[in-house]
Design a protein around this motif. Structure first.
Motif, PDB file in Angstrom:
ATOM      1  N   ARG A   9       7.148  12.100  -6.746  1.00 44.58           N
ATOM      2  CA  ARG A   9       5.937  12.377  -5.985  1.00 44.58           C
ATOM      3  C   ARG A   9       6.114  11.843  -4.584  1.00 44.58           C
ATOM      4  NH1 ARG A   9       3.065   9.165  -9.899  1.00 44.58           N
ATOM      5  NH2 ARG A   9       3.907  10.052 -11.769  1.00 44.58           N
ATOM      6  N   ILE A  10       5.864  12.651  -3.632  1.00 46.56           N
ATOM      7  CA  ILE A  10       5.986  12.230  -2.245  1.00 46.56           C
ATOM      8  C   ILE A  10       4.586  11.993  -1.702  1.00 46.56           C
ATOM      9  CG2 ILE A  10       6.786  12.860   0.050  1.00 46.56           C
ATOM     10  CD1 ILE A  10       8.893  14.582  -1.309  1.00 46.56           C
ATOM     11  N   GLY A  11       4.427  10.864  -1.047  1.00 49.03           N
ATOM     12  CA  GLY A  11       3.142  10.574  -0.420  1.00 49.03           C
ATOM     13  C   GLY A  11       2.236   9.779  -1.321  1.00 49.03           C
ATOM     14  N   GLY A  12       1.629  10.372  -2.312  1.00 51.38           N
ATOM     15  CA  GLY A  12       0.625   9.695  -3.123  1.00 51.38           C
ATOM     16  C   GLY A  12       1.199   9.019  -4.357  1.00 51.38           C
ATOM     17  N   SER A  13       2.417   8.521  -4.313  1.00 50.52           N
ATOM     18  CA  SER A  13       3.046   7.866  -5.456  1.00 50.52           C
ATOM     19  C   SER A  13       2.313   6.570  -5.788  1.00 50.52           C
ATOM     20  CB  SER A  13       4.505   7.573  -5.127  1.00 50.52           C
ATOM     21  OG  SER A  13       5.094   6.871  -6.193  1.00 50.52           O
ATOM     22  N   ARG A  14       2.081   6.329  -7.077  1.00 51.92           N
ATOM     23  CA  ARG A  14       1.365   5.142  -7.508  1.00 51.92           C
ATOM     24  C   ARG A  14       2.268   4.155  -8.241  1.00 51.92           C
ATOM     25  NH1 ARG A  14      -4.235   6.570 -10.057  1.00 51.92           N
ATOM     26  NH2 ARG A  14      -5.291   5.850  -8.210  1.00 51.92           N
ATOM     27  N   GLY A  15       3.534   4.422  -8.383  1.00 46.43           N
ATOM     28  CA  GLY A  15       4.425   3.512  -9.102  1.00 46.43           C
ATOM     29  C   GLY A  15       5.787   4.139  -9.324  1.00 46.43           C
ATOM     30  N   PHE A  16       6.534   3.514 -10.228  1.00 45.13           N
ATOM     31  CA  PHE A  16       7.881   3.982 -10.540  1.00 45.13           C
ATOM     32  C   PHE A  16       7.870   4.722 -11.859  1.00 45.13           C
ATOM     33  CE2 PHE A  16       8.431   0.063  -8.077  1.00 45.13           C
ATOM     34  CZ  PHE A  16       9.186   0.554  -7.017  1.00 45.13           C
ATOM     35  N   SER A  17       8.754   5.702 -11.978  1.00 51.08           N
ATOM     36  CA  SER A  17       8.871   6.410 -13.247  1.00 51.08           C
ATOM     37  C   SER A  17       9.676   5.560 -14.227  1.00 51.08           C
ATOM     38  CB  SER A  17       9.546   7.768 -13.032  1.00 51.08           C
ATOM     39  OG  SER A  17      10.900   7.578 -12.702  1.00 51.08           O
ATOM     40  N   LEU A  18       9.636   5.899 -15.483  1.00 50.36           N
ATOM     41  CA  LEU A  18      10.334   5.157 -16.522  1.00 50.36           C
ATOM     42  C   LEU A  18      11.844   5.161 -16.287  1.00 50.36           C
ATOM     43  CD1 LEU A  18      10.198   3.651 -19.196  1.00 50.36           C
ATOM     44  CD2 LEU A  18      10.302   5.854 -20.360  1.00 50.36           C
ATOM     45  N   ILE A  19      12.382   6.264 -15.850  1.00 56.64           N
ATOM     46  CA  ILE A  19      13.826   6.366 -15.608  1.00 56.64           C
ATOM     47  C   ILE A  19      14.235   5.455 -14.462  1.00 56.64           C
ATOM     48  CG2 ILE A  19      15.648   7.909 -14.812  1.00 56.64           C
ATOM     49  CD1 ILE A  19      14.378  10.088 -16.479  1.00 56.64           C
ATOM     50  N   GLU A  20      13.442   5.389 -13.392  1.00 59.52           N
ATOM     51  CA  GLU A  20      13.759   4.505 -12.274  1.00 59.52           C
ATOM     52  C   GLU A  20      13.779   3.039 -12.706  1.00 59.52           C
ATOM     53  OE1 GLU A  20      11.925   7.013  -8.512  1.00 59.52           O
ATOM     54  OE2 GLU A  20      10.588   5.760  -9.719  1.00 59.52           O
ATOM     55  N   VAL A  21      12.829   2.649 -13.533  1.00 55.21           N
ATOM     56  CA  VAL A  21      12.774   1.266 -14.013  1.00 55.21           C
ATOM     57  C   VAL A  21      13.974   0.957 -14.902  1.00 55.21           C
ATOM     58  CG1 VAL A  21      11.462  -0.342 -15.455  1.00 55.21           C
ATOM     59  CG2 VAL A  21      10.278   1.089 -13.794  1.00 55.21           C
ATOM     60  N   LEU A  22      14.333   1.881 -15.798  1.00 58.98           N
ATOM     61  CA  LEU A  22      15.478   1.661 -16.690  1.00 58.98           C
ATOM     62  C   LEU A  22      16.783   1.548 -15.901  1.00 58.98           C
ATOM     63  CD1 LEU A  22      14.668   3.975 -19.722  1.00 58.98           C
ATOM     64  CD2 LEU A  22      14.595   1.489 -19.619  1.00 58.98           C
ATOM     65  N   VAL A  23      16.963   2.378 -14.891  1.00 57.64           N
ATOM     66  CA  VAL A  23      18.175   2.317 -14.081  1.00 57.64           C
ATOM     67  C   VAL A  23      18.236   0.988 -13.328  1.00 57.64           C
ATOM     68  CG1 VAL A  23      19.319   3.315 -12.048  1.00 57.64           C
ATOM     69  CG2 VAL A  23      18.500   4.804 -13.866  1.00 57.64           C
ATOM     70  N   ALA A  24      17.127   0.569 -12.755  1.00 55.35           N
ATOM     71  CA  ALA A  24      17.098  -0.693 -12.010  1.00 55.35           C
ATOM     72  C   ALA A  24      17.376  -1.889 -12.922  1.00 55.35           C
ATOM     73  CB  ALA A  24      15.753  -0.865 -11.315  1.00 55.35           C
ATOM     74  N   VAL A  25      16.797  -1.925 -14.118  1.00 54.62           N
ATOM     75  CA  VAL A  25      17.017  -3.023 -15.062  1.00 54.62           C
ATOM     76  C   VAL A  25      18.464  -3.034 -15.541  1.00 54.62           C
ATOM     77  CG1 VAL A  25      16.407  -3.874 -17.360  1.00 54.62           C
ATOM     78  CG2 VAL A  25      14.614  -3.229 -15.754  1.00 54.62           C
ATOM     79  N   THR A  26      19.019  -1.872 -15.792  1.00 50.63           N
ATOM     80  CA  THR A  26      20.416  -1.786 -16.226  1.00 50.63           C
ATOM     81  C   THR A  26      21.357  -2.301 -15.138  1.00 50.63           C
ATOM     82  OG1 THR A  26      19.904   0.114 -17.614  1.00 50.63           O
ATOM     83  CG2 THR A  26      22.215  -0.236 -17.072  1.00 50.63           C
ATOM     84  N   MET A  27      21.134  -1.899 -13.899  1.00 49.74           N
ATOM     85  CA  MET A  27      21.982  -2.368 -12.796  1.00 49.74           C
ATOM     86  C   MET A  27      21.836  -3.875 -12.603  1.00 49.74           C
ATOM     87  SD  MET A  27      21.535   0.830 -10.137  1.00 49.74           S
ATOM     88  CE  MET A  27      21.963  -0.148  -8.752  1.00 49.74           C
ATOM     89  N   LEU A  28      20.632  -4.382 -12.701  1.00 48.80           N
ATOM     90  CA  LEU A  28      20.406  -5.816 -12.579  1.00 48.80           C
ATOM     91  C   LEU A  28      21.116  -6.580 -13.695  1.00 48.80           C
ATOM     92  CD1 LEU A  28      18.914  -8.000 -10.978  1.00 48.80           C
ATOM     93  CD2 LEU A  28      16.999  -7.704 -12.537  1.00 48.80           C
ATOM     94  N   GLY A  29      21.104  -6.055 -14.907  1.00 45.24           N
ATOM     95  CA  GLY A  29      21.799  -6.681 -16.030  1.00 45.24           C
ATOM     96  C   GLY A  29      23.303  -6.723 -15.831  1.00 45.24           C
ATOM     97  N   ILE A  30      23.861  -5.649 -15.290  1.00 41.42           N
ATOM     98  CA  ILE A  30      25.306  -5.608 -15.050  1.00 41.42           C
ATOM     99  C   ILE A  30      25.701  -6.633 -13.984  1.00 41.42           C
ATOM    100  CG2 ILE A  30      27.172  -4.183 -14.103  1.00 41.42           C
ATOM    101  CD1 ILE A  30      25.818  -1.783 -15.508  1.00 41.42           C
ATOM    102  N   VAL A  31      24.950  -6.689 -12.891  1.00 40.19           N
ATOM    103  CA  VAL A  31      25.239  -7.645 -11.826  1.00 40.19           C
ATOM    104  C   VAL A  31      25.076  -9.082 -12.335  1.00 40.19           C
ATOM    105  CG1 VAL A  31      24.437  -8.507  -9.588  1.00 40.19           C
ATOM    106  CG2 VAL A  31      24.706  -6.056  -9.958  1.00 40.19           C
ATOM    107  N   ALA A  32      24.046  -9.347 -13.111  1.00 37.05           N
ATOM    108  CA  ALA A  32      23.831 -10.684 -13.660  1.00 37.05           C
ATOM    109  C   ALA A  32      24.956 -11.065 -14.622  1.00 37.05           C
ATOM    110  CB  ALA A  32      22.484 -10.766 -14.361  1.00 37.05           C
ATOM    111  N   GLY A  33      25.433 -10.108 -15.402  1.00 35.03           N
ATOM    112  CA  GLY A  33      26.548 -10.376 -16.316  1.00 35.03           C
ATOM    113  C   GLY A  33      27.809 -10.793 -15.584  1.00 35.03           C
ATOM    114  N   PHE A  34      28.126 -10.117 -14.484  1.00 33.56           N
ATOM    115  CA  PHE A  34      29.283 -10.511 -13.683  1.00 33.56           C
ATOM    116  C   PHE A  34      29.087 -11.900 -13.090  1.00 33.56           C
ATOM    117  CE2 PHE A  34      30.318  -5.862 -13.205  1.00 33.56           C
ATOM    118  CZ  PHE A  34      31.519  -5.937 -13.882  1.00 33.56           C
TER     119      PHE A  34
END
Length: 169
Positions: A9-34
């Motif tokens: 959604r462009i403009g009136g976005s109210r938050g993040f989609s489920l896929i965006e949150v899962l990708v961000a958490v996965t990337m954070l987990g990988i970086v934290a693991g290293f």
């Protein structure tokens, strides 16, 4: 027209989609693991200086026990990047203990480890007492690669004090 739930959604976005949150958490987990694995390597295992100091303590104890069991004098002679364990012989002409040139063992320090500061030779007599130097001796092992160091102390009583874990001298 119905909107698809996964479209951006462009403009009136109210938050993040489920896929965006899962990708961000996965990337954070990988970086934290290293990061955690690197911390365990750096702080969880003994350093090269600490392991070599423990080996030096063991060899000093061997020299002391050999002096007692063979009723002779044994000397540990540090050089820049190695040390020798020598069995001394008594010379009646000079009334002193001399090195007849028979080294029991030569130990090379792993690179980039060296002895730093004053490096006195440590001599044990047949009773296991340190006769040289005349006061507490300190042998410092310096790791030039990472800047850590460990100190091993030998008292006149022959007691050998290993480096305390986690201390840097």
């Amino acid at each position: 027209m119905a909107k698809h739930p996964y479209t951006a959604r462009i403009g009136g976005s109210r938050g993040f989609s489920l896929i965006e949150v899962l990708v961000a958490v996965t990337m954070l987990g990988i970086v934290a693991g290293f990061g955690v694995s690197r911390l365990l390597v750096a702080y969880g295992r003994p350093t090269l200086a600490h392991r070599s100091a423990q080996e030096l303590v063991g060899n000093l104890r061997v020299a002391r026990v050999q002096a007692i069991s063979h009723n002779a004098h044994y000397r540990v002679v540090p050089a820049t990047s190695s040390y020798q364990i020598q069995r001394l012989a008594f010379d009646a002409g000079t009334n002193s203990w001399i090195n007849p040139g028979t080294d029991v063992r030569t130990v090379s320090l792993p690179r980039p480890l060296v002895f730093s500061g004053a490096t006195p030779s440590v001599e044990f007599d047949a009773r296991g007492l340190m006769v040289q130097p005349a006061s507490t001796a300190t042998l410092n092992l310096q790791d030039g690669g990472v800047g850590t160091a460990r100190a091993v102390q030998i008292r006149l009583s022959g007691q050998i004090l290993p480096p305390a874990p986690g201390t840097v001298y």
